[in-house]
Scaffold this motif. Structure first.
Motif, short mmCIF file in Angstrom:
data_model
loop_
_atom_site.label_atom_id
_atom_site.label_comp_id
_atom_site.label_asym_id
_atom_site.label_seq_id
_atom_site.Cartn_x
_atom_site.Cartn_y
_atom_site.Cartn_z
N VAL A 1 0.85 -1.19 0.00
CA VAL A 1 0.00 0.00 0.00
C VAL A 1 0.89 1.24 0.00
CG1 VAL A 1 -1.79 1.29 1.17
CG2 VAL A 1 -1.83 -1.21 1.23
N GLU A 2 0.80 2.02 -1.06
CA GLU A 2 1.56 3.25 -1.17
C GLU A 2 0.81 4.41 -0.54
OE1 GLU A 2 2.08 1.02 -5.19
OE2 GLU A 2 0.50 1.48 -3.76
N SER A 3 1.56 5.38 -0.08
CA SER A 3 0.99 6.62 0.44
C SER A 3 2.03 7.73 0.27
CB SER A 3 0.59 6.48 1.91
OG SER A 3 1.72 6.18 2.70
N GLY A 4 1.58 8.95 0.47
CA GLY A 4 2.50 10.08 0.44
C GLY A 4 2.44 10.91 -0.82
N GLY A 5 1.65 10.47 -1.80
CA GLY A 5 1.51 11.27 -3.00
C GLY A 5 0.71 12.53 -2.73
N GLY A 6 0.67 13.40 -3.72
CA GLY A 6 -0.09 14.64 -3.57
C GLY A 6 0.36 15.67 -4.58
N LEU A 7 -0.05 16.89 -4.31
CA LEU A 7 0.28 18.01 -5.19
C LEU A 7 1.47 18.77 -4.62
CD1 LEU A 7 -0.42 19.92 -7.56
CD2 LEU A 7 -1.98 21.11 -5.98
N VAL A 8 2.44 19.02 -5.47
CA VAL A 8 3.63 19.75 -5.04
C VAL A 8 4.06 20.67 -6.19
CG1 VAL A 8 5.22 17.94 -5.84
CG2 VAL A 8 5.94 19.51 -4.02
N GLN A 9 4.65 21.79 -5.84
CA GLN A 9 5.15 22.70 -6.86
C GLN A 9 6.47 22.20 -7.43
OE1 GLN A 9 5.29 26.62 -5.06
NE2 GLN A 9 3.25 27.11 -5.87
N ALA A 10 6.77 22.61 -8.64
CA ALA A 10 8.05 22.26 -9.26
C ALA A 10 9.19 22.67 -8.33
CB ALA A 10 8.18 22.93 -10.62
N GLY A 11 10.16 21.79 -8.19
CA GLY A 11 11.27 22.04 -7.28
C GLY A 11 11.04 21.55 -5.86
N GLY A 12 9.82 21.14 -5.59
CA GLY A 12 9.48 20.67 -4.25
C GLY A 12 9.82 19.22 -4.03
N SER A 13 9.42 18.73 -2.85
CA SER A 13 9.76 17.37 -2.43
C SER A 13 8.53 16.62 -1.93
CB SER A 13 10.80 17.42 -1.30
OG SER A 13 11.99 18.04 -1.71
N LEU A 14 8.60 15.32 -2.08
CA LEU A 14 7.61 14.42 -1.50
C LEU A 14 8.34 13.17 -1.02
CD1 LEU A 14 4.58 14.44 -3.97
CD2 LEU A 14 4.59 15.31 -1.63
N ARG A 15 7.77 12.54 -0.01
CA ARG A 15 8.29 11.27 0.46
C ARG A 15 7.19 10.23 0.34
NH1 ARG A 15 9.76 9.08 6.47
NH2 ARG A 15 11.55 7.77 5.93
N LEU A 16 7.39 9.28 -0.52
CA LEU A 16 6.43 8.19 -0.68
C LEU A 16 6.77 7.06 0.27
CD1 LEU A 16 6.16 8.02 -4.57
CD2 LEU A 16 4.96 9.52 -2.97
N SER A 17 5.74 6.40 0.76
CA SER A 17 5.90 5.23 1.61
C SER A 17 5.18 4.05 0.98
CB SER A 17 5.34 5.48 3.00
OG SER A 17 6.00 6.53 3.64
N CYS A 18 5.67 2.87 1.25
CA CYS A 18 5.04 1.65 0.77
C CYS A 18 5.05 0.66 1.93
CB CYS A 18 5.79 1.09 -0.42
SG CYS A 18 5.23 -0.52 -1.00
N ALA A 19 3.88 0.43 2.49
CA ALA A 19 3.75 -0.49 3.62
C ALA A 19 3.37 -1.87 3.12
CB ALA A 19 2.69 0.04 4.58
N ALA A 20 4.08 -2.86 3.62
CA ALA A 20 3.87 -4.24 3.18
C ALA A 20 3.25 -5.07 4.29
CB ALA A 20 5.18 -4.87 2.75
N SER A 21 2.42 -6.00 3.91
CA SER A 21 1.86 -6.96 4.85
C SER A 21 1.81 -8.32 4.17
CB SER A 21 0.46 -6.54 5.30
OG SER A 21 -0.41 -6.46 4.19
N GLY A 22 1.62 -9.35 4.97
CA GLY A 22 1.60 -10.68 4.41
C GLY A 22 2.91 -11.40 4.71
N ARG A 23 3.50 -11.96 3.72
CA ARG A 23 4.74 -12.70 3.91
C ARG A 23 5.87 -11.76 4.31
NH1 ARG A 23 5.54 -17.08 -0.78
NH2 ARG A 23 7.00 -17.80 0.77
#
Length: 128
Positions: free
Chosen positions: A5-27
């Motif tokens: 499950v990914e999260s952390g996306g969104g709207l950002v201005q050019a030159g900006g930053s984002l941090r995406l996360s990917c949470a895993a479950s199961g094995r």
């Protein structure tokens, strides 16, 4: 099975930053290397970066040029993608994917069809 499950996306201005996360479950997620891909309208799904099972090695697409950093916390079953200096043309849905890999240090790179498990993606929009 591994659920991602990914999260952390969104709207950002050019030159900006984002941090995406990917949470895993199961094995046990530490048994899998992870890759990040992106898919923009009218373009093929593109390899962004990958990180090895143990987190010691990472590899990036040529276009990254030091702007993105992949990391993981196996205790939290989570991988991350820090994206800096984002450009409008990088607007896309970003996906996390997992694959066994050949060793603890294997970072591919892998084509999309080689990945075993996929998340549903998170939208990143970079405005100009």
């Amino acid at each position: 099975q591994v659920q991602l499950v990914e999260s952390g996306g969104g709207l950002v201005q050019a030159g900006g930053s984002l941090r995406l996360s990917c949470a895993a479950s199961g094995r046990t997620f530490r048994a899998y290397a992870a890759g990040w891909f992106r898919h923009a309208p009218g373009r093929e799904r593109e390899f962004v970066g990958s990180i090895s099972r143990n987190g010691d090695s990472a590899y990036y697409g040529d276009f990254v040029k030091g702007r993105f950093t992949a990391s993981r916390d196996n205790a939290k079953n989570t991988v991350y993608l820090q994206m800096d200096s984002l450009k409008p043309e990088e607007t896309a849905v970003y996906y996390c994917a997992a694959v066994n890999g050949n060793s603890e240090y294997d970072v591919g790179p892998w084509a999309p069809y080689e990945m075993t498990y996929w998340g549903k993606g998170t939208l990143v929009t970079v405005s100009s």
